[in-house]
Design an enzyme around this catalytic site. Structure first.
Site, short mmCIF file in Angstrom:
data_model
loop_
_atom_site.label_atom_id
_atom_site.label_comp_id
_atom_site.label_asym_id
_atom_site.label_seq_id
_atom_site.Cartn_x
_atom_site.Cartn_y
_atom_site.Cartn_z
N GLU A 80 0.86 -1.20 0.00
CA GLU A 80 0.00 0.00 0.00
C GLU A 80 0.89 1.24 0.00
O GLU A 80 1.92 1.23 0.66
CB GLU A 80 -0.82 0.09 1.31
CG GLU A 80 -1.67 -1.09 1.62
CD GLU A 80 -2.27 -1.00 3.04
OE1 GLU A 80 -2.09 0.03 3.73
OE2 GLU A 80 -2.90 -1.98 3.44
N LYS A 111 2.46 4.58 1.23
CA LYS A 111 2.57 5.16 2.57
C LYS A 111 2.17 6.63 2.46
O LYS A 111 2.90 7.43 1.87
CB LYS A 111 3.98 5.02 3.11
CG LYS A 111 4.12 5.47 4.55
CD LYS A 111 5.48 5.05 5.09
CE LYS A 111 5.64 5.36 6.57
NZ LYS A 111 5.42 6.74 6.93
N ASP A 168 1.58 10.40 3.32
CA ASP A 168 2.30 11.34 4.18
C ASP A 168 1.30 12.26 4.87
O ASP A 168 1.10 13.40 4.46
CB ASP A 168 3.29 12.14 3.32
CG ASP A 168 4.37 12.77 4.17
OD1 ASP A 168 4.40 12.50 5.38
OD2 ASP A 168 5.18 13.52 3.61
N TYR A 184 -6.76 2.08 6.54
CA TYR A 184 -5.89 0.95 6.19
C TYR A 184 -5.70 -0.07 7.30
O TYR A 184 -5.04 -1.08 7.11
CB TYR A 184 -4.52 1.44 5.71
CG TYR A 184 -3.82 2.43 6.62
CD1 TYR A 184 -3.40 2.08 7.89
CD2 TYR A 184 -3.58 3.73 6.20
CE1 TYR A 184 -2.75 2.97 8.72
CE2 TYR A 184 -2.93 4.65 7.01
CZ TYR A 184 -2.52 4.26 8.27
OH TYR A 184 -1.89 5.15 9.09
N LYS A 188 10.90 3.02 2.02
CA LYS A 188 10.85 4.48 1.82
C LYS A 188 11.43 4.88 0.46
O LYS A 188 12.32 4.23 -0.07
CB LYS A 188 11.67 5.18 2.93
CG LYS A 188 11.19 4.88 4.34
CD LYS A 188 9.84 5.46 4.65
CE LYS A 188 9.90 6.93 4.92
NZ LYS A 188 10.21 7.29 6.30
N CYS A 241 34.70 22.55 24.77
CA CYS A 241 33.25 22.69 24.67
C CYS A 241 32.90 24.17 24.46
O CYS A 241 33.52 25.04 25.09
CB CYS A 241 32.62 22.18 25.96
SG CYS A 241 30.81 22.32 25.99
N CYS A 278 30.65 25.77 25.69
CA CYS A 278 30.00 26.39 26.86
C CYS A 278 31.00 27.26 27.61
O CYS A 278 32.19 27.22 27.34
CB CYS A 278 29.39 25.33 27.77
SG CYS A 278 30.62 24.49 28.78
N CYS A 297 31.98 16.49 25.42
CA CYS A 297 32.40 17.40 26.48
C CYS A 297 32.43 16.56 27.74
O CYS A 297 31.47 15.84 28.04
CB CYS A 297 31.38 18.53 26.59
SG CYS A 297 31.44 19.37 28.18
N CYS A 354 28.25 20.86 32.71
CA CYS A 354 28.19 21.60 31.44
C CYS A 354 26.76 22.10 31.25
O CYS A 354 25.82 21.31 31.21
CB CYS A 354 28.60 20.70 30.28
SG CYS A 354 28.18 21.39 28.66
S1 IVH Z 1 0.14 0.72 8.86
C1 IVH Z 1 0.90 -1.35 12.52
N1 IVH Z 1 -0.29 1.68 6.46
O1 IVH Z 1 3.03 5.56 8.68
C2 IVH Z 1 1.02 -0.59 11.30
N2 IVH Z 1 0.68 3.11 8.08
O2 IVH Z 1 5.64 5.15 9.90
C3 IVH Z 1 0.59 0.78 11.48
N3 IVH Z 1 1.11 5.37 7.30
O3 IVH Z 1 1.96 5.85 12.01
C4 IVH Z 1 0.60 1.58 10.31
N4 IVH Z 1 0.33 5.09 5.27
O4 IVH Z 1 0.68 7.13 10.21
C5 IVH Z 1 0.18 1.93 7.69
N5 IVH Z 1 -0.75 2.40 4.32
C6 IVH Z 1 -0.30 2.65 5.53
C7 IVH Z 1 0.21 3.91 5.91
C8 IVH Z 1 0.70 4.10 7.19
C9 IVH Z 1 0.86 5.95 6.12
C10 IVH Z 1 1.74 6.04 8.46
C11 IVH Z 1 1.03 5.85 9.77
C12 IVH Z 1 2.04 5.30 10.72
C13 IVH Z 1 3.31 5.68 10.05
C14 IVH Z 1 4.44 4.75 10.45
#
Ligand code: IVH
Length: 686
Positions: free
Chosen positions: A129, A131, A133, A239, A327, A421, A423, A440, A446
């Protein structure tokens, strides 16, 4: 700062005018904060308020030394969270571990195979799926009605944003044929076109412009006034799930189908894949479409399709073993390095920070980047004045990748890492053999380290005190109101003075003191984590808390572990019992043990801990599962090849039943589970 008053631009102010203006602005901002948050009775529009903030920031940028002492104390910019009630998630909201290339994805799938002890020809179905943002949210439905929605927060406790979530069209308020209790999880996001339109409107009205759609979504979701949220176009992809009274499906793919039947949006690019090659092909295809998608994504999430396998796989730390985020590579940009500053962290590590000519990378303006440590600076050969390539991936701090040597100006000189350092104490910095960082040696003497430790102490995963963030800690520390953690809990002795403080009022001080009182009772694991001991993160803190149970027992054991065997003892090099016990905790090695011992060897640490002990009500670590499991609280050692499941799965299963798993047999061992061909070393320890 009434309208129409002639305002000089920040560049035209001299330092005295700047100080006077900043002082007046800080007071004005504080007054409006109090009206808005404390009395719910704002005098000016959001746009006018943001204009005040922006003027403060613009002058502060030019005169950082004055600004530091004058910054308005209330939470800056974003709507404060004081107005939202807390919600404890019935099942924690997890995060995901990351993979950055195909090899790591292959390793992820192999790990799953090993954990489940699958035959080589057994296919592992995984759902890929995008991810999204955005920001995760949990929606609770009871008998088909949407009754509560919450942010993720720290994963355990979030904020109740039900009213704001109700304004989102993608979130159905009623579900047909749903289980009696059903918690749906997913991502709230803003589309790129809605984000552009919002920013245009913000700019036209002189209000704050958001850096990217994610920030815009976050700012909109955390509005105390849900009529503002209604005007911002937010959307939701579902999801996942949290608590359910009955599991509605056996697979992730089946669950996504049900979500669609209930009226949720699920992401259309999602596919079920059968092999790593298929996953990687899906990743490539999604990456190719990324730029033209109407919303931001930052990778692809792979999830084991079979839910019974997900259950068996469970989680490590705060992330499931059955999912990973692959990623996208970081985005890069070129800019000029204007200066290299040194920052001192809470453990004394000196980090060189590149100050940059501001540049936009992936929609965010970047003006600082980390150079990590001395070796990195040398390896990359960066000099002040250089043109450098920087990169930014997700929420990670931007990094300097390399220098473009052709663009180096004449007369530049190599960078010399400081020997002391920065400071006021100018303590010499030390570099321990085998370590990349210079530190330091001043410890808590410090001032930089002391204040960074305090910031860590109140940070989100530690004491998380509402209204006491980094800015406030810095200010209170400079005024000597808080010089060690225990002072936080004595802040109420200064109540009258605080209420007269610039930027603070009756209500905000009352709120702060109430928030502090609310944290007087704290779990041992959070307390250990909050101390900020080197290498003791949340997972290690939990291990220590569950193994020692109480603060007293832990401290005694750590002090004991630090004692060397008495002179003349034959076994001088042998770890004493306390040290063996510590090392016997699965996942704790000599390096962490040394840091724990070093912490307790400092007299100041002991003073801090006993001071906190007097102020706080420290709760023993709760064993995660009800005590009726026969292994709850018992110490178990696994050895040899187990017949029905892999060793990692057996270990994870025992831990989920409340057992402590140790690496080898000792006096504390309750059970030894012996498989085929056990290793003799596991029986060797005292
Ligand atoms: S599953 C146990 N699916 O990514 C699994 N997360 O880096 C929980 N996110 O906190 C998340 N798209 O906010 C899942 N298709 C997707 C997602 C997703 C975005 C985010 C989510 C999570 C974060 C983790």
């Amino acid at each position: 700062m009434s309208a129409g008053q002639q305002e000089k631009s920040p560049e035209d102010l001299n330092i005295f005018e700047a100080e006077e203006t900043l002082r007046a602005l800080a007071a004005e901002i504080a007054r409006h904060d109090e009206l808005y948050h404390g009395k719910d009775d704002p005098e000016i529009s959001d746009a006018d308020y943001d204009a005040l903030r922006r003027r403060f920031d613009a002058i502060a940028d030019r005169f950082p030394s004055i600004a530091r002492t004058l910054a308005p104390s209330a939470s800056v910019g974003a709507a404060p969270s004081a107005g939202f009630a807390k919600v404890t998630h019935s099942r924690p909201m997890l995060s995901l571990s990351n993979a950055f290339d195909g090899e790591e994805v292959t390793e992820f799938v192999n790990r799953i195979r090993r954990f489940l002890s699958l035959a080589a020809d057994e296919p592992v179905g995984l759902v890929a799926e995008p991810k999204i943002d955005g920001l995760s949210a949990a929606l609770r439905y009871e008998n088909g009605r949407f009754i509560q929605g919450a942010t993720r927060g720290d994963g355990t406790v979030g904020e109740d944003i039900t009213r704001n979530l109700r304004t989102i069209d993608d979130i159905p308020t009623r579900l047909e044929n749903a289980p009696a209790v059903l918690e749906i999880r997913g991502e709230v996001y803003m589309r790129k076109d809605d984000f552009r339109a919002l920013n245009q409107a913000q700019e036209a009205s002189g209000a704050k412009v958001f850096a990217n759609p994610r920030n815009a979504a976050a700012g909109s979701l955390r509005q105390l006034d849900s009529s503002i949220t209604t005007r911002r176009k937010l959307r939701f992809f579902a999801y996942s799930w949290g608590e359910v009274s009955e599991r509605p499906s056996d697979t992730q793919a089946g669950f996504l189908e049900l979500l669609r039947d209930w009226g949720f949006q699920t992401n259309p690019l999602t596919r079920l894949c059968g092999t790593v090659d298929e996953l990687l092909a899906r990743y490539a295809s999604i990456a190719e479409q990324r730029a033209t998608l109407p919303y931001d994504i930052d990778g692809v999430v792979y999830k084991v399709n079979r839910l019974d396998w997900q259950d068996r796989l469970g989680m490590v730390s705060r992330a499931p073993r059955w999912a990973i985020a692959h990623k996208f590579p970081a985005e890069q940009a070129e800019t000029i390095l204007k200066a290299i500053d040194i920052q001192v962290g809470r453990t004394g590590a000196l980090t060189p920070v590149a100050r940059l000519e501001p540049v936009t990378v992936g929609g965010v303006v970047v003006s600082n980047a980390t150079l990590h440590n001395e070796d990195e600076v040398r390896r990359k050969g960066v000099r002040v004045g250089d043109t450098v390539v920087i990169q930014r991936a997700g929420d990670v701090i931007p990094q300097v990748v390399r220098v473009i040597e052709d663009k180096r100006p004449a007369g530049s000189v190599p960078y010399e890492f400081p020997a002391v350092c920065p400071c006021a104490l100018k303590t010499p910095v030390i570099r321990i053999e085998g370590e990349a960082v210079r530190r330091c040696g001043g410890g808590l003497a410090c001032p930089f380290q002391a204040v960074e430790r305090l910031k860590h102490f109140v940070s989100r995963d530690a004491f998380d005190i509402e209204g006491l963030g980094e800015k406030q800690i810095q200010a209170f520390w400079e005024d000597k109101l808080i010089t060690q953690p225990g002072d936080i809990f004595r802040l109420k002795e200064h109540e009258a003075a605080l209420k007269k403080r610039e930027g603070w009022g009756e209500k905000s001080v009352d709120n702060l003191l109430a928030a502090i009182e609310g944290r007087r009772s704290i779990g041992l694991d959070k307390m250990i984590y909050a101390l900020g001991i080197r290498q003791v993160g949340q997972a290690t803190a939990r291990l220590l808390a569950s193994n020692y149970g109480t603060l007293g027992a832990w401290r005694t054991a750590m002090l004991e572990a630090g004692k060397t065997a008495p002179d003349g003892d034959e076994s001088t090099d042998m770890p004493n019992d306390a040290l063996s016990d510590l090392l016997n905790i699965d996942q704790i090695g000599m390096s962490v043990a040394n840091d724990l011992i070093a912490f307790f060897a400092e007299e100041q640490s002991l003073r801090i801990v006993s001071d906190l002990e007097n102020e706080l009500d420290i709760q023993p670590f709760a064993v995660p599962v009800a005590g009726d499991s026969p292994v709850a609280g018992k110490t178990v050692v696994f050895t040899g090849t187990l017949a029905t499941m892999g060793r990692s799965e057996a270990k994870a299963r025992a831990e989920s039943l409340g057992a402590k798993v140790a690496g080898s047999v000792s006096k504390k061992t309750d059970y030894v589970i012996v498989g085929a061909r056990p290793s003799s070393t596991r029986f060797c320890n005292p």
